[in-house]
Design an enzyme around this catalytic site. Structure first.
Site, PDB file in Angstrom:
ATOM      1  CE  LYS A 103      -8.271  -3.537   4.742  1.00 45.33           C
ATOM      2  NZ  LYS A 103      -8.447  -3.168   3.626  1.00 45.33           N
TER       3      LYS A 103
ATOM      4  CD1 TRP B 172      -2.100  -1.832   1.580  1.00 47.19           C
ATOM      5  CD2 TRP B 172      -3.179  -0.985  -0.288  1.00 47.19           C
ATOM      6  NE1 TRP B 172      -3.263  -3.029   1.434  1.00 47.19           N
ATOM      7  CE2 TRP B 172      -3.703  -2.703  -0.330  1.00 47.19           C
ATOM      8  CE3 TRP B 172      -3.410  -0.437  -1.885  1.00 47.19           C
ATOM      9  CZ2 TRP B 172      -5.055  -2.041  -0.905  1.00 47.19           C
ATOM     10  CZ3 TRP B 172      -4.426   0.166  -1.503  1.00 47.19           C
ATOM     11  CH2 TRP B 172      -5.514  -1.924  -1.915  1.00 47.19           C
TER      12      TRP B 172
ATOM     13  CG  ASP C 265      -3.250   3.956   4.400  1.00 42.75           C
ATOM     14  OD1 ASP C 265      -3.843   3.863   4.665  1.00 42.75           O
ATOM     15  OD2 ASP C 265      -2.922   3.137   3.956  1.00 42.75           O
TER      16      ASP C 265
END
Ligand code: PLP
Length: 323
Positions: A159, A66, A135
């Site tokens: 999540k 990511w 992030d």
């Protein structure tokens, strides 16, 4: 689902969810809280647009997929400098020397938890930077957080805090001065703050679910209690892997994620047999990400210790019958 975002009821929900988020993460008035759409992936592009002048650069610490994606997206717009820590050699995110070198970048971007590789940044040694960005898509609300070292953190809700559709973005107020007027309003953090995240119709149902999840976390004892539960789950699974001669995890201990536990079996055919057996027993979603292969157990806040113990039982049963 039909409730108007202009209604008093929704306005109350929006305000209460922000207050709840602030209580959980201890976020003071020095920071603004935005509820946005577009996922964490949209933030990959908005960060350079809002927080970095065209003549400046951004630095990205790469510990997995990511972070690489975030850097690639930013590189479409600005100059990007990539830093790849050697996980096997160090439990430091950046050396002193690297911190000095990157102090001049407009932003220093981290990925707190790399969801695919099961790599989490070590708890100690967070680099210092005037605009440190993280992030936290797969770790926000999984543990208590000291927000003060960060200029910005962001996370999709799906999540640990609800379902897809809402991305929470927390930005230190002084950084809003960097946002150029030339940006479209829906992409400008300062405009989004002015409109209380409602220039247009927000993802109301996702926001509602997120508000329920935040309330639930608070009722469960907040993030200290949640972290304790998450640690018990992750420790149990890592212990099972480390004691086994069939399953392996090669992430160095200091970098192991509590949220995504990856493990490999010795061959593709054994991996497939294992996944078939777990699925037959009602344990789903254990296949590793397609770019990583192997297996991955995601132990987000909603996963119970009973769920983890059920997985461990099946892993041990599979090992007995395949050795
Ligand atoms: C750490 C991390 N960052 C970013 C993303 C992308 O999030 P989204 O799909 O909400 O854009 C994900 C998705 O899994 C992720 O785990």
């Amino acid at each position: 689902m039909e409730l108007s975002h202009r209604s008093q009821r929704f306005d109350r929900l929006a305000q209460e969810s922000e207050l709840c988020l602030r209580r959980l993460l201890n976020v003071d008035e020095n920071y603004v809280v935005l509820f946005m759409q577009g996922g964490a992936s949209l933030q990959f592009g908005l960060i350079p647009m809002n927080l970095c002048n065209p003549d400046q650069s951004l630095s990205y610490v790469l510990t997995g997929h990511w972070g690489v994606k975030a850097a690639r997206e930013a590189a479409r717009l600005r100059q990007v400098v990539r830093i790849s820590p050697d996980l096997a050699a160090s439990d430091q995110i950046l050396t002193e020397e690297q911190q000095v070198k990157h102090a001049a970048s407009a932003c220093l971007h981290l990925t707190d938890n790399e969801t695919i590789e099961g790599v989490r940044l070590p708890e100690l040694g967070l680099p210092s930077h005037n605009c440190l960005i993280s992030d936290m898509s797969s770790s926000l609300f999984s543990r208590p957080l000291d927000i003060s070292p960060y200029g910005m953190i962001y996370a999709g809700a799906q999540k640990n805090a609800g379902i897809a559709g809402v991305t929470m973005v927390i930005v230190r107020r002084d950084l809003l001065d960097r946002c150029p007027d030339s940006l479209p309003t829906l992409m400008n953090y300062r405009d989004i703050v002015s409109a209380s995240s409602m220039q247009n119709t927000p993802a109301t149902f996702s926001w509602y679910v997120c508000s329920l999840m935040l309330e639930w976390l608070e009722k469960q004892g907040g993030l200290i209690a949640q972290q304790a539960r998450n640690k018990v789950k992750a420790n149990a699974l890592y212990q099972c892997i480390d004691q086994s001669s069939l399953y392996g995890n090669s992430v160095p201990a200091a970098w192991r994620s509590d949220m995504n536990v990856v493990f490999q079996l010795p061959s593709d055919s054994l991996t497939q047999a294992f996944l078939t057996m777990t699925e037959d027993q009602g344990l789903i979603g254990l296949k590793g990400h397609r770019i990583a292969g192997g297996c991955r157990a995601s132990l987000y806040n909603a996963m119970t210790l009973d769920g983890v113990n059920a997985l461990i039982d099946v892993m041990q049963e599979f090992e007995r019958s395949h050795s």
